[in-house]
Design an enzyme around this catalytic site. Sequence first.
Site, PDB file in Angstrom:
ATOM      1  N   VAL A 150       3.571  18.284   8.191  1.00  0.00           N
ATOM      2  CA  VAL A 150       4.171  18.005   6.929  1.00  0.00           C
ATOM      3  C   VAL A 150       5.762  19.557   6.854  1.00  0.00           C
ATOM      4  CG1 VAL A 150       2.385  16.819   6.220  1.00  0.00           C
ATOM      5  CG2 VAL A 150       2.081  19.642   5.858  1.00  0.00           C
ATOM      6  N   LYS A 152       0.510  -1.348  -0.225  1.00  0.00           N
ATOM      7  CA  LYS A 152       0.050  -0.212  -0.140  1.00  0.00           C
ATOM      8  C   LYS A 152       0.878   1.677  -0.234  1.00  0.00           C
ATOM      9  CE  LYS A 152      -1.850   1.257   4.063  1.00  0.00           C
ATOM     10  NZ  LYS A 152      -1.666   2.659   3.753  1.00  0.00           N
ATOM     11  N   ASN A 153       2.188   1.214   0.758  1.00  0.00           N
ATOM     12  CA  ASN A 153       2.991   2.860   0.935  1.00  0.00           C
ATOM     13  C   ASN A 153       3.618   2.384  -0.104  1.00  0.00           C
ATOM     14  OD1 ASN A 153       1.359   3.170   3.615  1.00  0.00           O
ATOM     15  ND2 ASN A 153       3.662   2.810   5.119  1.00  0.00           N
ATOM     16  N   ARG A 185      -8.694  -0.537   4.080  1.00  0.00           N
ATOM     17  CA  ARG A 185      -8.259   0.988   3.971  1.00  0.00           C
ATOM     18  C   ARG A 185      -6.335  -0.024   3.396  1.00  0.00           C
ATOM     19  NH1 ARG A 185      -5.624   4.749   7.504  1.00  0.00           N
ATOM     20  NH2 ARG A 185      -4.736   5.832   5.862  1.00  0.00           N
ATOM     21  N   ILE A 225       8.494   6.781  16.754  1.00  0.00           N
ATOM     22  CA  ILE A 225       8.363   7.271  15.989  1.00  0.00           C
ATOM     23  C   ILE A 225       6.615   8.060  15.940  1.00  0.00           C
ATOM     24  CG2 ILE A 225       7.075   7.303  13.400  1.00  0.00           C
ATOM     25  CD1 ILE A 225       9.813   5.730  14.172  1.00  0.00           C
ATOM     26  N   ARG A 247       1.478  14.284  13.454  1.00  0.00           N
ATOM     27  CA  ARG A 247       1.738  13.864  12.371  1.00  0.00           C
ATOM     28  C   ARG A 247       2.194  16.041  11.150  1.00  0.00           C
ATOM     29  NH1 ARG A 247       0.083   8.748   9.918  1.00  0.00           N
ATOM     30  NH2 ARG A 247       1.481   8.138   8.720  1.00  0.00           N
ATOM     31  N   ASP A 264       4.352   0.476  12.140  1.00  0.00           N
ATOM     32  CA  ASP A 264       3.244  -0.173  11.399  1.00  0.00           C
ATOM     33  C   ASP A 264       3.465  -1.084  11.881  1.00  0.00           C
ATOM     34  OD1 ASP A 264       2.732   2.073  10.549  1.00  0.00           O
ATOM     35  OD2 ASP A 264       3.129   1.602   8.434  1.00  0.00           O
ATOM     36  N   CYS A 313      -4.538  12.953  12.997  1.00  0.00           N
ATOM     37  CA  CYS A 313      -4.803  11.919  12.716  1.00  0.00           C
ATOM     38  C   CYS A 313      -4.994  11.270  13.900  1.00  0.00           C
ATOM     39  CB  CYS A 313      -4.248  11.554  11.568  1.00  0.00           C
ATOM     40  SG  CYS A 313      -2.589  10.171  11.629  1.00  0.00           S
ATOM     41  N   ARG A 361      -3.851  11.698   4.729  1.00  0.00           N
ATOM     42  CA  ARG A 361      -2.141  12.679   5.297  1.00  0.00           C
ATOM     43  C   ARG A 361      -1.630  11.829   3.439  1.00  0.00           C
ATOM     44  NH1 ARG A 361       0.534  14.331   8.546  1.00  0.00           N
ATOM     45  NH2 ARG A 361       3.025  13.650   7.771  1.00  0.00           N
TER      46      ARG A 361
END
Length: 423
Positions: free
Chosen positions: A125, A22-23, A401, A331, A123, A309, A118, A94
Amino acid sequence: MDSIIVTGNGPLSGRIPIAGAKNACLTLMPATLLSDEPLTLTNAPRLSDIRTMTLLLQSLGAEVQGLQEGQVQAMSSHALTSTRAEYDIVRKMRASILVLGPLLARFGHAEVSLPGGCAIGARPVDLHLRALEAMGAELDLREGYVHAKVPSGGLRGGIVEFPFVSVGATENALMAATLAKGTTVLKNAAREPEIVDLAQCLRKMGAQIEGEGTDTIEIQGVDRLGGATHRVVTDRIELGTYMLAPAICGGEVELLGGTIDLVRAFCEKLDEAGISVEETTDGLRVSRKNGRVKAVDVITEPFPGFPTDLQAQMMALLCTAEGTSVLEEKIFENRFMHAPELMRMGAKIDVHGGTAKVTGVDSLKGAPVMATDLRASVSLILAGLAAEGETVVNRVYHLDRGYEQVVRKLQGVGARIERVRGE
Ligand code: UD1
């Protein structure tokens, strides 16, 4: 809203195919904006985040065909009609900020809504924005949007030194730098496999990039990029998640498409816990044959460290380990929201700031639970596989998702799991 019902029923066996990442897909898709020729991705996963990125690209005038047979995602940005990414789509995800670098590099201007907060922390940018500024972009934050433009002559190469590692900021800067004038050096760059995959795809499109996979990436800008066809790298987070299924309830499962390189730090922790992982010709075989899992301490870090994750899923495993494990989340702040839900299932967890102490119990008990984010949801499913009785996981839209066909994949190895439609 749909829910998932899991009933613990002992050891698992069989094979689970692992999808494309996905990422990786979420950064490969915006790369289409860099070129007027087609970009085709194969091995793309069927996930709602990918549909959100599709809608975003389509809102800019890109042609994106829905997933076709063979998981092919065909895209073309030859006739874009807009360089504005609207709040209504960006707020859902995001990763939408990843269109900023490509739009700016190709068209010299872009407006992208700020993604907002979120569930797993603030988070911001800022690193994405600072990197683009270092390449000559002029940015103005107004009415919730980043208004970005570059002076005539386009973006220019520069030295971008990230104060700490950011996957997304590295991706945005890398894409933008491919069309900048001269050389860009990204220092303290992220080294995730998804960055390597992006660099490989950009190179197929004609970009000149060296050093991906290390902390220094050097990009020599070119005038234009062409089309390409690229296979999306295996999803290491989906891989790690399903590796935990036999670890947590015993048995032996082969994860098709998995490689050790994608999950080395994670495998070291599994080894310490007493789980066996072997490479096979088709992937990785994971087994837990006898005895209780041992407690292990985990610190999340950027790649090649233990991935944030997989922290929630690892916690689910450690809930029934022998002894006390300490998990440190380095993180994201506020990424232990699965802990109170696991405690509803009988887990003993003590959270203080970014540290969770998990004292293993003999067994978990099924309970109704609710997830607040993607990885938390799947950790509750894993815990449910090991629990006595029935676990009902609510709010499963988070799962859609990031995990395609989670129910079918787990049923395929013998788990008792079903999805129930809500009103
Ligand atoms: C990506 C992944 C996400 C994963 C994360 C860390 C995608 C689509 N998502 O997210 O699944 O959990 O990497 O491996 O690939 N930060 C700032 N300013 C910035 C950018 C980040 O302060 O401009 C902070 C974040 O709040 C976080 C840390 O830096 O604390 C790392 O975030 P980052 O690596 O950027 O994560 P994402 O790219 O958003």
